[in-house]
Design a protein around this motif. Structure first.
Motif, PDB file in Angstrom:
ATOM      1  N   LEU A  47       0.820  -1.207   0.000  1.00 31.60           N
ATOM      2  CA  LEU A  47       0.000   0.000   0.000  1.00 31.60           C
ATOM      3  C   LEU A  47       0.855   1.257   0.000  1.00 31.60           C
ATOM      4  CD1 LEU A  47      -2.827  -1.162   2.374  1.00 31.60           C
ATOM      5  CD2 LEU A  47      -3.144  -0.251   0.075  1.00 31.60           C
ATOM      6  N   ASP A  48       1.939   1.250   0.769  1.00 32.16           N
ATOM      7  CA  ASP A  48       2.842   2.409   0.791  1.00 32.16           C
ATOM      8  C   ASP A  48       3.435   2.661  -0.589  1.00 32.16           C
ATOM      9  OD1 ASP A  48       2.345   2.779   3.486  1.00 32.16           O
ATOM     10  OD2 ASP A  48       4.183   1.766   4.138  1.00 32.16           O
ATOM     11  N   HIS A  49       3.857   1.605  -1.255  1.00 27.56           N
ATOM     12  CA  HIS A  49       4.451   1.758  -2.584  1.00 27.56           C
ATOM     13  C   HIS A  49       3.405   2.142  -3.633  1.00 27.56           C
ATOM     14  CE1 HIS A  49       8.692   0.730  -2.114  1.00 27.56           C
ATOM     15  NE2 HIS A  49       8.278   0.021  -1.084  1.00 27.56           N
ATOM     16  N   LEU A  50       2.194   1.629  -3.500  1.00 32.05           N
ATOM     17  CA  LEU A  50       1.127   2.036  -4.424  1.00 32.05           C
ATOM     18  C   LEU A  50       0.812   3.520  -4.260  1.00 32.05           C
ATOM     19  CD1 LEU A  50      -1.350  -0.958  -4.299  1.00 32.05           C
ATOM     20  CD2 LEU A  50      -0.305  -0.004  -6.339  1.00 32.05           C
ATOM     21  N   GLY A  58       0.856  11.126 -10.548  1.00 38.18           N
ATOM     22  CA  GLY A  58      -0.262  12.053 -10.522  1.00 38.18           C
ATOM     23  C   GLY A  58      -1.599  11.395 -10.795  1.00 38.18           C
ATOM     24  N   VAL A  59      -1.737  10.142 -10.392  1.00 31.98           N
ATOM     25  CA  VAL A  59      -2.979   9.403 -10.607  1.00 31.98           C
ATOM     26  C   VAL A  59      -4.009   9.869  -9.582  1.00 31.98           C
ATOM     27  CG1 VAL A  59      -4.038   7.116 -10.612  1.00 31.98           C
ATOM     28  CG2 VAL A  59      -1.726   7.428 -11.494  1.00 31.98           C
ATOM     29  N   SER A  61      -7.310   8.564  -9.598  1.00 29.43           N
ATOM     30  CA  SER A  61      -8.310   7.533  -9.387  1.00 29.43           C
ATOM     31  C   SER A  61      -7.946   6.664  -8.187  1.00 29.43           C
ATOM     32  CB  SER A  61      -8.430   6.655 -10.629  1.00 29.43           C
ATOM     33  OG  SER A  61      -9.343   5.616 -10.397  1.00 29.43           O
ATOM     34  N   SER A  62      -8.942   6.351  -7.411  1.00 29.00           N
ATOM     35  CA  SER A  62      -8.717   5.482  -6.258  1.00 29.00           C
ATOM     36  C   SER A  62      -9.122   4.036  -6.557  1.00 29.00           C
ATOM     37  CB  SER A  62      -9.498   5.998  -5.052  1.00 29.00           C
ATOM     38  OG  SER A  62     -10.881   5.944  -5.313  1.00 29.00           O
ATOM     39  N   ILE A  63      -9.535   3.769  -7.783  1.00 30.34           N
ATOM     40  CA  ILE A  63      -9.920   2.422  -8.183  1.00 30.34           C
ATOM     41  C   ILE A  63      -8.710   1.748  -8.816  1.00 30.34           C
ATOM     42  CG2 ILE A  63     -11.447   1.033  -9.613  1.00 30.34           C
ATOM     43  CD1 ILE A  63     -13.469   3.338  -9.440  1.00 30.34           C
ATOM     44  N   LEU A  64      -8.301   0.638  -8.228  1.00 28.35           N
ATOM     45  CA  LEU A  64      -7.111  -0.065  -8.694  1.00 28.35           C
ATOM     46  C   LEU A  64      -7.496  -1.328  -9.449  1.00 28.35           C
ATOM     47  CD1 LEU A  64      -4.888   0.168  -5.505  1.00 28.35           C
ATOM     48  CD2 LEU A  64      -4.672   1.506  -7.591  1.00 28.35           C
ATOM     49  N   ASP A  65      -6.897  -1.501 -10.611  1.00 28.39           N
ATOM     50  CA  ASP A  65      -7.074  -2.740 -11.343  1.00 28.39           C
ATOM     51  C   ASP A  65      -5.759  -3.524 -11.320  1.00 28.39           C
ATOM     52  OD1 ASP A  65      -5.667  -1.113 -13.027  1.00 28.39           O
ATOM     53  OD2 ASP A  65      -6.905  -1.464 -14.777  1.00 28.39           O
ATOM     54  N   LYS A  66      -5.683  -4.562 -12.096  1.00 24.27           N
ATOM     55  CA  LYS A  66      -4.557  -5.498 -12.032  1.00 24.27           C
ATOM     56  C   LYS A  66      -3.230  -4.887 -12.468  1.00 24.27           C
ATOM     57  CE  LYS A  66      -3.259 -10.099 -13.539  1.00 24.27           C
ATOM     58  NZ  LYS A  66      -3.692 -11.293 -14.250  1.00 24.27           N
ATOM     59  N   GLU A  67      -3.230  -4.028 -13.472  1.00 21.52           N
ATOM     60  CA  GLU A  67      -1.991  -3.529 -14.067  1.00 21.52           C
ATOM     61  C   GLU A  67      -1.115  -2.743 -13.089  1.00 21.52           C
ATOM     62  OE1 GLU A  67       0.618  -0.811 -15.814  1.00 21.52           O
ATOM     63  OE2 GLU A  67      -1.400  -0.101 -15.447  1.00 21.52           O
ATOM     64  N   PRO A  68      -1.599  -1.696 -12.422  1.00 22.03           N
ATOM     65  CA  PRO A  68      -0.709  -0.972 -11.501  1.00 22.03           C
ATOM     66  C   PRO A  68      -0.305  -1.807 -10.286  1.00 22.03           C
ATOM     67  CG  PRO A  68      -2.910  -0.031 -11.415  1.00 22.03           C
ATOM     68  CD  PRO A  68      -2.910  -1.038 -12.516  1.00 22.03           C
ATOM     69  N   VAL A  69      -1.217  -2.656  -9.828  1.00 21.58           N
ATOM     70  CA  VAL A  69      -0.906  -3.516  -8.686  1.00 21.58           C
ATOM     71  C   VAL A  69       0.191  -4.515  -9.056  1.00 21.58           C
ATOM     72  CG1 VAL A  69      -1.847  -5.304  -7.176  1.00 21.58           C
ATOM     73  CG2 VAL A  69      -3.161  -3.244  -7.609  1.00 21.58           C
ATOM     74  N   SER A  70       0.067  -5.119 -10.234  1.00 21.32           N
ATOM     75  CA  SER A  70       1.085  -6.083 -10.673  1.00 21.32           C
ATOM     76  C   SER A  70       2.439  -5.419 -10.888  1.00 21.32           C
ATOM     77  CB  SER A  70       0.634  -6.756 -11.967  1.00 21.32           C
ATOM     78  OG  SER A  70      -0.518  -7.510 -11.739  1.00 21.32           O
ATOM     79  N   ARG A  71       2.432  -4.190 -11.384  1.00 21.90           N
ATOM     80  CA  ARG A  71       3.684  -3.461 -11.600  1.00 21.90           C
ATOM     81  C   ARG A  71       4.415  -3.203 -10.273  1.00 21.90           C
ATOM     82  NH1 ARG A  71       2.628   1.914 -12.918  1.00 21.90           N
ATOM     83  NH2 ARG A  71       0.897   1.063 -14.079  1.00 21.90           N
ATOM     84  N   VAL A  72       3.676  -2.767  -9.268  1.00 21.48           N
ATOM     85  CA  VAL A  72       4.281  -2.498  -7.966  1.00 21.48           C
ATOM     86  C   VAL A  72       4.734  -3.799  -7.305  1.00 21.48           C
ATOM     87  CG1 VAL A  72       3.823  -1.616  -5.644  1.00 21.48           C
ATOM     88  CG2 VAL A  72       3.049  -0.334  -7.635  1.00 21.48           C
ATOM     89  N   ILE A  73       3.943  -4.845  -7.414  1.00 15.74           N
ATOM     90  CA  ILE A  73       4.326  -6.140  -6.844  1.00 15.74           C
ATOM     91  C   ILE A  73       5.597  -6.657  -7.504  1.00 15.74           C
ATOM     92  CG2 ILE A  73       3.653  -8.573  -6.708  1.00 15.74           C
ATOM     93  CD1 ILE A  73       0.805  -7.620  -6.124  1.00 15.74           C
ATOM     94  N   ALA A  74       5.697  -6.513  -8.816  1.00 16.13           N
ATOM     95  CA  ALA A  74       6.898  -6.975  -9.527  1.00 16.13           C
ATOM     96  C   ALA A  74       8.138  -6.214  -9.062  1.00 16.13           C
ATOM     97  CB  ALA A  74       6.714  -6.810 -11.029  1.00 16.13           C
ATOM     98  N   SER A  75       8.006  -4.912  -8.844  1.00 17.53           N
ATOM     99  CA  SER A  75       9.166  -4.141  -8.376  1.00 17.53           C
ATOM    100  C   SER A  75       9.546  -4.524  -6.949  1.00 17.53           C
ATOM    101  CB  SER A  75       8.904  -2.645  -8.481  1.00 17.53           C
ATOM    102  OG  SER A  75       7.913  -2.230  -7.582  1.00 17.53           O
TER     103      SER A  75
END
Length: 106
Positions: A47-50, A58-59, A61-75
Motif C-alpha cells: 500500500l505504501d508503494h502504491l 499524478g494518478v 483515481s482510487s480504483i485499482l485494477d490489475k496492471e498498476p498492482v502487478s507493476r508495484v508487486i513486480a518491483s
C-alpha cells in the motif's frame, strides 16, 4: 481461509482509500502468501508503494485494477530477490522465508 484473507485485503485497501477491482485481488493474494506470518506487513508495504507510485504519476483515481498492482508487486519482488541474492553472496546462510531482516546502520 482464502475468503477471510480476501476480505482483510479489501478492508485494508478501503481504509487507505482504494477500491480494488476483482482482477487485482489475485496478484495481491499471491504476494501476501509469499510472506507467511507477515501478511499484514507485506500489505502495508504494498500500500505504501502504491500510494507513492500514484503520487509520482499524478494518478487521481482510487480504483485499482490489475496492471498498476502487478507493476508495484513486480518491483517489490525484484527488490526482495536482489536483497536475497546479496545476502547469499555475502556467504551467509539463506532461508527461503525470512520474516525479519536486521541491518546494522551504526
Amino acid at each position: 481461509m482464502s475468503s477471510a484473507v480476501r476480505k482483510r485485503i479489501q478492508k485494508k485497501f478501503k481504509i487507505r482509500g482504494y477500491t480494488l477491482r476483482i482482477d487485482a485481488l489475485d496478484p495481491i493474494l499471491s504476494f501476501t502468501n509469499r510472506f507467511l506470518g507477515a501478511e499484514d506487513e507485506a500489505l502495508d508495504l504494498l500500500l505504501d508503494h502504491l500510494q507513492s507510485q500514484s503520487q509520482k504519476l499524478g494518478v487521481k483515481s482510487s480504483i485499482l485494477d490489475k496492471e498498476p498492482v502487478s507493476r508495484v508487486i513486480a518491483s517489490l519482488l525484484a527488490a526482495d530477490d536482489a536483497v536475497e541474492e546479496d545476502f547469499i553472496s555475502d556467504g551467509a546462510v539463506s532461508s527461503s522465508t525470512s520474516a525479519i531482516r536486521v541491518i546494522d546502520a551504526f
